[in-house]
Design a protein around this motif. Structure first.
Motif, short mmCIF file in Angstrom:
data_model
loop_
_atom_site.label_atom_id
_atom_site.label_comp_id
_atom_site.label_asym_id
_atom_site.label_seq_id
_atom_site.Cartn_x
_atom_site.Cartn_y
_atom_site.Cartn_z
N LEU A 1 0.84 -1.20 0.00
CA LEU A 1 0.00 0.00 0.00
C LEU A 1 0.87 1.25 0.00
O LEU A 1 0.63 2.20 -0.74
CB LEU A 1 -0.91 0.01 1.23
N LEU A 2 1.92 1.21 0.84
CA LEU A 2 2.80 2.37 0.97
C LEU A 2 3.40 2.76 -0.38
O LEU A 2 3.42 3.92 -0.75
CB LEU A 2 3.91 2.05 1.97
N ARG A 3 3.90 1.74 -1.12
CA ARG A 3 4.61 2.08 -2.35
C ARG A 3 3.70 2.66 -3.42
O ARG A 3 4.16 3.39 -4.28
CB ARG A 3 5.41 0.89 -2.87
N SER A 4 2.40 2.33 -3.36
CA SER A 4 1.52 2.88 -4.38
C SER A 4 0.79 4.13 -3.90
O SER A 4 0.00 4.70 -4.64
CB SER A 4 0.53 1.82 -4.86
N SER A 5 1.05 4.54 -2.66
CA SER A 5 0.37 5.72 -2.12
C SER A 5 1.07 7.01 -2.52
O SER A 5 2.12 7.00 -3.16
CB SER A 5 0.35 5.64 -0.59
N ALA B 1 4.95 7.54 -3.66
CA ALA B 1 5.34 8.23 -4.88
C ALA B 1 6.39 9.29 -4.57
O ALA B 1 7.41 9.41 -5.25
CB ALA B 1 4.11 8.84 -5.55
N ALA B 2 6.13 10.07 -3.51
CA ALA B 2 7.08 11.12 -3.14
C ALA B 2 8.43 10.52 -2.73
O ALA B 2 9.49 11.00 -3.13
CB ALA B 2 6.51 11.97 -2.00
N GLN C 1 9.79 7.63 -3.59
CA GLN C 1 10.54 7.10 -4.73
C GLN C 1 11.07 8.21 -5.62
O GLN C 1 12.14 8.10 -6.21
CB GLN C 1 9.66 6.13 -5.54
N ALA C 2 10.32 9.30 -5.71
CA ALA C 2 10.79 10.42 -6.51
C ALA C 2 11.98 11.10 -5.84
O ALA C 2 12.93 11.52 -6.51
CB ALA C 2 9.66 11.42 -6.74
N ARG D 1 14.19 9.65 -4.16
CA ARG D 1 15.36 8.83 -4.47
C ARG D 1 15.88 9.14 -5.87
O ARG D 1 17.08 9.24 -6.09
CB ARG D 1 14.99 7.34 -4.40
N GLN D 2 14.95 9.34 -6.80
CA GLN D 2 15.36 9.52 -8.19
C GLN D 2 15.95 10.89 -8.46
O GLN D 2 16.86 11.03 -9.26
CB GLN D 2 14.17 9.27 -9.13
N LYS E 1 11.86 -6.28 -15.69
CA LYS E 1 12.08 -4.95 -15.16
C LYS E 1 10.82 -4.39 -14.53
O LYS E 1 9.71 -4.68 -14.96
CB LYS E 1 12.51 -4.04 -16.33
N ARG F 1 7.88 -1.89 -13.70
CA ARG F 1 7.17 -0.83 -14.42
C ARG F 1 6.31 -0.07 -13.43
O ARG F 1 5.56 -0.66 -12.66
CB ARG F 1 6.26 -1.43 -15.50
N HIS F 2 6.42 1.23 -13.45
CA HIS F 2 5.57 2.06 -12.58
C HIS F 2 4.49 2.69 -13.43
O HIS F 2 4.77 3.53 -14.25
CB HIS F 2 6.35 3.20 -11.93
N GLY F 3 3.26 2.31 -13.23
CA GLY F 3 2.04 2.86 -13.87
C GLY F 3 2.23 3.84 -14.97
O GLY F 3 2.76 4.87 -14.89
#
Ligand code: ATP
Ligand code: MG
Lengths: 249, 323
Positions: B188-192, B196-197, B199-200, B202-203, B319, B321-323
């Motif tokens: 749930l956390l990773r798709s919330s 999103a914030a 993971q971003a 990190r990027q 690999k 894939r993010h939505g």
């Protein structure tokens, strides 16, 4: 004249002995595109960095909509309405274009501390993001990872992201760089419309675009503004011709 | 169903089925082995939030694992002796209470460690988290009240309502239940929005700040959540072994958790499970063949980093894939 949206007063920044910003004052008024031009190394990017907060000035003021922002963090300035686009780096390269814009919508709503609802089922995010992508003509590429977009598409994505935020002033550092003539033309048309959203401080080497778009131009040389004026005034300014424009004018 | 989801489901079912099959065949030791996999996976689910989603290479998660272990050991020992501890609290031998205590203790410590270490990044972050964990390690060694260097025994496993935790199978099911809950939370956390914030950040940290999301609070929250989950795993690990010692706090443990995640596929939801299974099986089989099994583990790790960045999950599901 109306109050400036962005007012920079006597800004100074040195790197060692080099005065990269040497007492710069610039105003950005509602509805205008104010171009900032000057030779390589003049300090244009350094100035943009200080305005958005990635570099701290040595002295001077930066006011956005009457509020002093010179000591705020990058994120705080963004929340107050400073919109900046980036030349090459994507917001989140692994995410699709759509999710990049969704992140910006989320940021605009100030709501990143929600832990359970899946964003892809959050229509407040997906629909708002899709609408921005349609406006910049990128809807067909919504599900492509941002890192796989072409150079031009990345620029379009940057603008879509900016549109998702409640921007009071845009800072664009060389948006035309690396774009072909066709792409530049499209982007020029787009920026022309973008100024209705918010005024733009535009750093650009492409003089055709600058002369086509700018309401006013400031010329920066060695960290100093040597002239500010309309397109015609700048074209005919002898100091500017020798310092920068040369045979362009 | 996406391919990765299907693979995840198969992995989970295999993890659940193995102990039943083993017990039917009279291999009780295998039940303990799978319980060990389950608990290490849980610890790594915690670390994966910081490391995988947030890109925060914490080399100090043993501190939280050990704090969880000591929470279990200390509460159990007071419940046993009846001697009051802090604030007159008499300890507890109830798992839910122990887990809560473990999570809160690790939460507080990680908040302090995170607030300081997250000011740095890259190698400095790795080193500073290691340094904090070593401080906790030496503190435990020099604290005679709870066994010091010798550690602390737990005479009876802590209890869970309606379950006989001394039976390997029932204890396994408790651990599996907690792992499942943590995996659901992690999914749930990773798709919330928060995910999103995170993971971003990190990027592209600077870029995320420039749209008005401050990276620091996002990272700190992730770090604390991550530590809390790892601490609950530590409490279960202490119950599994009926023993806590400073070795749970050592940097080897931190390294092991990182290795698990890399083997499984950094950032992938089920990386902790795949990685823990691979790690424990390798440790058991290779360890039976040669004492230098860690040398071969090193080779496998090297191969993963060089040729199969996505780890086991990446090999199976392709690999991400993010939505
Ligand atoms: N972080 C830094 N440390 C030291 N010197 C710097 C730093 N950043 C920029 N400079 C120097 O400051 C001067 C201004 O650089 P800046 O990048 O702002 O120029 P610019 O006008 O954007 O040039 P261009 O048109 O090439 O983009 C240059 O001489 C540059 O070398
Ligand atoms: Mg520049």
């Amino acid at each position: 004249m109306a109050e400036p949206v962005l007012a920079i007063r006597d800004l100074r920044k040195s790197f060692g002995a080099l005065k990269a910003t040497d007492g710069v004052s610039i105003d950005l008024y509602p509805g205008e595109i104010h171009a900032l031009i000057g030779p390589n190394g003049a300090g244009k990017s350094t100035l943009i960095h200080q305005i958005c907060g990635t570099l701290r000035q040595d002295s001077g003021q930066i006011r956005l909509a009457g509020q002093e922002i010179g000591t705020r963090t990058v994120a705080e300035r963004a929340r107050l309405g400073l919109g900046r686009t980036f030349q090459i780096s994507s917001l989140a390269g692994e995410f699709s274009a759509l999710r990049n814009v969704m992140l910006a919508v989320q940021a605009g709503q100030g709501s990143s501390f929600r832990f359970f609802k899946p964003v892809m089922h959050d229509r407040a995010l997906t629909e708002a993001a899709m609408e921005r992508l349609e406006r910049v003509g990128l809807a067909a590429r919504a599900h492509v990872p941002a890192s796989e977009l072409s150079h031009g598409e990345k620029r379009q994505l940057e603008i879509a992201i900016a549109l998702a935020l409640d921007v009071k002033a845009f800072l664009l550092d060389e948006p035309m760089a690396g774009m072909g003539p066709e792409g530049s033309k499209v982007l020029t048309g787009f920026l022309d419309r973008l100024r209705q959203e918010a005024p733009i401080l535009l750093v650009e080497h492409d003089m055709d675009a600058v002369f086509a778009l700018a309401d006013r131009i400031s010329v920066l040389v060695y960290g100093r503004v040597i002239a500010t004026g309309t397109v015609d005034e700048i074209r005919n300014d002898p100091a500017v011709r020798t310092a920068y424009l040369g045979d362009h004018a | 169903m996406k391919r990765e989801d299907a693979i995840n489901l198969v992995l989970l079912l295999a993890l659940l089925a193995t102990p039943f099959i083993a017990q039917a065949m009279g291999e009780t030791f295998t039940v303990t082995l799978v319980t060990r996999i389950t608990i290490l996976a849980l610890a790594a689910v915690g670390l994966n939030i910081a490391l995988g989603l947030g890109g925060l290479v914490s080399f100090g998660h043993a501190a939280f694992f050990g704090i969880g272990g000591y929470a279990a050991g200390i509460l159990a020992s007071h419940a046993m002796s009846g001697e009051p501890m802090l604030f007159g609290f008499e300890g507890s031998n109830q798992m839910p209470v122990v887990w809560l205590a473990a999570a809160i203790a690790a939460g507080v410590v990680s908040l302090a460690i995170g607030a300081i270490s997250l000011r740095t990044s890259g190698v400095y972050f790795i080193m500073i988290t290691l340094a904090f964990a070593q401080m906790v390690y030496y503190f435990a060694i020099s604290w005679p009240a709870y066994g010091g260097e010798d550690g602390l025994s737990i005479v009876l496993r802590n209890a869970f309502p309606g379950v006989n935790t001394m039976r390997p199978m029932e204890f396994f099911l408790v651990c599996f239940g907690v792992l499942l809950a943590a995996l659901i939370f992690s999914a749930l956390l990773r798709s919330s929005r928060f995910g999103a914030a995170l993971q971003a950040v990190r990027q592209n940290e600077v870029r995320v700040a420039s749209i008005g999301i401050s990276p620091m609070p996002i990272r700190l929250t992730a770090f604390v959540l991550s530590a809390m989950i790892t601490a609950v795993a530590g409490a279960l690990y202490a119950d599994l072994n009926r023993f806590v010692s400073p070795s749970m706090l050592s940097w080897h443990m931190s390294g092991e958790l990182i290795v698990l995640i890399i083997l499984g596929g950094t950032g992938r939801l089920m990386a902790p499970v795949a990685g823990a299974a691979l790690f424990v099986v390798l440790e058991f089989w290779l360890g039976g063949i040669t004492e230098r099994w860690q040398f071969f583990l090193g080779l496998i790790l090297l191969a993963t980093v060089l040729f199969a960045r996505g780890g086991v999950i990446g090999l199976l599901a392709g690999k991400e894939r993010h939505g």
